[in-house]
Design an enzyme around this catalytic site. Structure first.
Site, PDB file in Angstrom:
ATOM      1  N   LYS A 136      15.745 113.435  24.201  1.00  0.00           N
ATOM      2  CA  LYS A 136      14.855 112.962  23.137  1.00  0.00           C
ATOM      3  C   LYS A 136      13.679 113.912  22.922  1.00  0.00           C
ATOM      4  O   LYS A 136      13.168 114.505  23.875  1.00  0.00           O
ATOM      5  CB  LYS A 136      14.316 111.584  23.527  1.00  0.00           C
ATOM      6  CG  LYS A 136      13.479 110.934  22.453  1.00  0.00           C
ATOM      7  CD  LYS A 136      12.590 109.835  23.000  1.00  0.00           C
ATOM      8  CE  LYS A 136      11.204 110.346  23.299  1.00  0.00           C
ATOM      9  NZ  LYS A 136      10.220 109.285  23.544  1.00  0.00           N
ATOM     10  N   GLU A 177      13.333 111.971  17.118  1.00  0.00           N
ATOM     11  CA  GLU A 177      12.316 110.926  16.947  1.00  0.00           C
ATOM     12  C   GLU A 177      11.101 111.417  16.143  1.00  0.00           C
ATOM     13  O   GLU A 177      10.133 111.923  16.716  1.00  0.00           O
ATOM     14  CB  GLU A 177      11.847 110.416  18.324  1.00  0.00           C
ATOM     15  CG  GLU A 177      10.816 109.303  18.219  1.00  0.00           C
ATOM     16  CD  GLU A 177      10.336 108.779  19.578  1.00  0.00           C
ATOM     17  OE1 GLU A 177      10.620 109.402  20.610  1.00  0.00           O
ATOM     18  OE2 GLU A 177       9.669 107.729  19.598  1.00  0.00           O
ATOM     19  N   LYS A 219      15.854 108.322  15.739  1.00  0.00           N
ATOM     20  CA  LYS A 219      14.953 107.320  16.327  1.00  0.00           C
ATOM     21  C   LYS A 219      13.656 107.291  15.518  1.00  0.00           C
ATOM     22  O   LYS A 219      12.683 107.961  15.859  1.00  0.00           O
ATOM     23  CB  LYS A 219      14.676 107.667  17.801  1.00  0.00           C
ATOM     24  CG  LYS A 219      13.672 106.752  18.466  1.00  0.00           C
ATOM     25  CD  LYS A 219      13.636 106.903  19.971  1.00  0.00           C
ATOM     26  CE  LYS A 219      12.514 106.061  20.550  1.00  0.00           C
ATOM     27  NZ  LYS A 219      12.578 105.899  21.989  1.00  0.00           N
ATOM     28  N   GLY A 263       4.215  99.987  19.173  1.00  0.00           N
ATOM     29  CA  GLY A 263       3.008  99.183  19.352  1.00  0.00           C
ATOM     30  C   GLY A 263       3.132  97.774  18.784  1.00  0.00           C
ATOM     31  O   GLY A 263       2.174  96.995  18.824  1.00  0.00           O
TER      32      GLY A 263
HETATM   33  P1  13P Z   1       7.653 102.610  21.914  1.00  0.00           P
HETATM   34  O1  13P Z   1       8.860 101.753  21.714  1.00  0.00           O
HETATM   35  O2  13P Z   1       6.663 102.060  22.877  1.00  0.00           O
HETATM   36  O3  13P Z   1       7.051 103.069  20.629  1.00  0.00           O
HETATM   37  O4  13P Z   1       8.159 103.944  22.618  1.00  0.00           O
HETATM   38  C1  13P Z   1       9.294 104.575  22.167  1.00  0.00           C
HETATM   39  C2  13P Z   1       9.288 105.958  22.589  1.00  0.00           C
HETATM   40  O5  13P Z   1      10.276 106.475  23.018  1.00  0.00           O
HETATM   41  C3  13P Z   1       8.033 106.723  22.430  1.00  0.00           C
HETATM   42  O6  13P Z   1       8.338 108.077  22.472  1.00  0.00           O
END
Ligand code: 13P
Length: 345
Positions: A136, A177, A219, A263
């Site tokens: 990721k 992401e 993501k 959040g």
């Molecule tokens: P959250 O679901 O807390 O936003 O975290 C996901 C994540 O992988 C942050 O990089």
């Protein structure tokens, strides 16, 4: 279409009716969360917390993949079994966060660029030898007056595409992401416009770098009003806007979209994901991609509060994690109801 190992792994992550557990907080972020729960910020406490998550009974029935952090992928349970082995025996694919964090972007106050491309090919090879099958990279995009800038969007999209290409070169599935942050008082419409532009730019860059869309997972953030926005839209409105926008920008060859929670509370994240899957059931054509979750806070926070570093609270904390995972599993079918929260309370 040929089912290359890359495509098979991407599909196993998102099409098995389960979701992902993000447990890849950097030491800094993990320590900050520990501090708010009064937990000592030590390597051993972080290890114990991650062991608690991974060894939660039956967690593999809800979770298809877990994202680890560099410190965590090297760790073992108290008996010496590696976390990677524990995940595999729970039928969970091991993944790893490979960016090295977001840093202030030169010449662009209030915006960040994610680092980690230097030496990434070599690090990916090491992680692959340790058992990671996916990786990721998170880009953060802030919303506000004059933000995000094109410079920030383009630089982050370019980095995401270069990381994704490096992953696929050795057969690791990239979990891409781009996160438009919830901080601020922006409306859902402002978030929609920014998210659409970001995703559009990311897919343009993925195309330019030759990334195989069938062998990746997206993501994204959910499109939501800012946390400080006076108008908080209903679950129905949120679901409709998310589905419409994703349809506009995410190519059908992407096998799955695994939302971050960003959040939101655990309950809201489940309810919003659930409603998207309810709408999906009513469509004449099935959605081109699976809609699932890759939550950190929305899965972990209730369990962390219960555990607060006390070994005697481990079983109750694991039960809370399992409960949130089950709620999200139900949400993937559009079967989540708020009554599920009462049953566990
Ligand atoms: P959250 O679901 O807390 O936003 O975290 C996901 C994540 O992988 C942050 O990089």
């Amino acid at each position: 279409m040929t089912q290359t190992p890359l495509v098979e792994t991407a599909n196993r992550l998102v099409t098995s009716g389960r979701g992902l557990l993000a447990m890849d907080e950097s030491n800094g972020t993990c320590n900050k969360r520990f501090a708010t729960s009064g937990i000592p910020q030590t390597l051993e406490e972080r290890r114990a917390w991650r062991e608690l998550l991974i060894t939660t009974p039956a967690i593999g029935t809800c979770i298809s993949g877990a994202i680890l952090y560099d410190e965590t992928i090297h760790q073992t349970d108290e008996q010496g079994t590696s976390f990677v082995e524990l995940l595999i025996s729970a039928d969970i694919l091991p993944g790893i966060k490979v960016d090295t964090g977001a840093t202030p972007m030169a010449g662009h106050p209030d915006e960040k660029i994610t680092d980690g491309l230097d030496g990434l090919r070599e690090r990916l090879q090491i992680y692959q030898k340790m058992g990671a099958v996916f990786a990721k990279w998170r880009a953060v995009i802030a919303l506000g007056a004059g933000l995000p800038t094109r410079a920030c969007i383009e630089a982050n999209a370019h980095a995401l595409a270069r990381y994704a290409a490096l992953c696929q070169e050795i057969g690791i599935v990239p979990v891409v992401e781009p996160e438009v942050l919830m901080d601020g008082d922006h409306t859902i419409e402002q978030c929609r416009v920014a998210t659409k532009e970001v995703l559009h730019t990311v897919f343009e860059q993925l195309y330019r770098q030759g990334v195989l869309l069938e062998g990746m997972v997206l993501k994204p953030n959910m499109i939501l009003p800012g946390l400080a926005c006076a108008e908080q839209d209903s679950v129905e409105v949120v679901a409709e806007i998310n589905l419409r926008t994703l349809h506009e920008v995410v190519p059908a060859s992407v096998p799955g979209i695994a939302f971050l929670s960003g959040g939101q509370s655990g309950e809201l994240a489940s309810a919003r994901l659930n409603h998207m899957n309810i709408i999906a059931r009513t469509l004449r054509e099935p959605l081109p991609w699976k809609l699932t979750f890759s939550f950190a806070r929305a899965l972990q926070m209730p369990a962390l509060t219960i555990w607060h570093g006390n070994p005697s609270c481990k079983a109750a904390a694991q039960s809370a994690l399992h409960h949130r995972a089950c709620c999200n599993l139900a949400a993937l079918q559009g079967d989540y109801t708020p009554a599920m929260e009462q049953e566990h309370a």
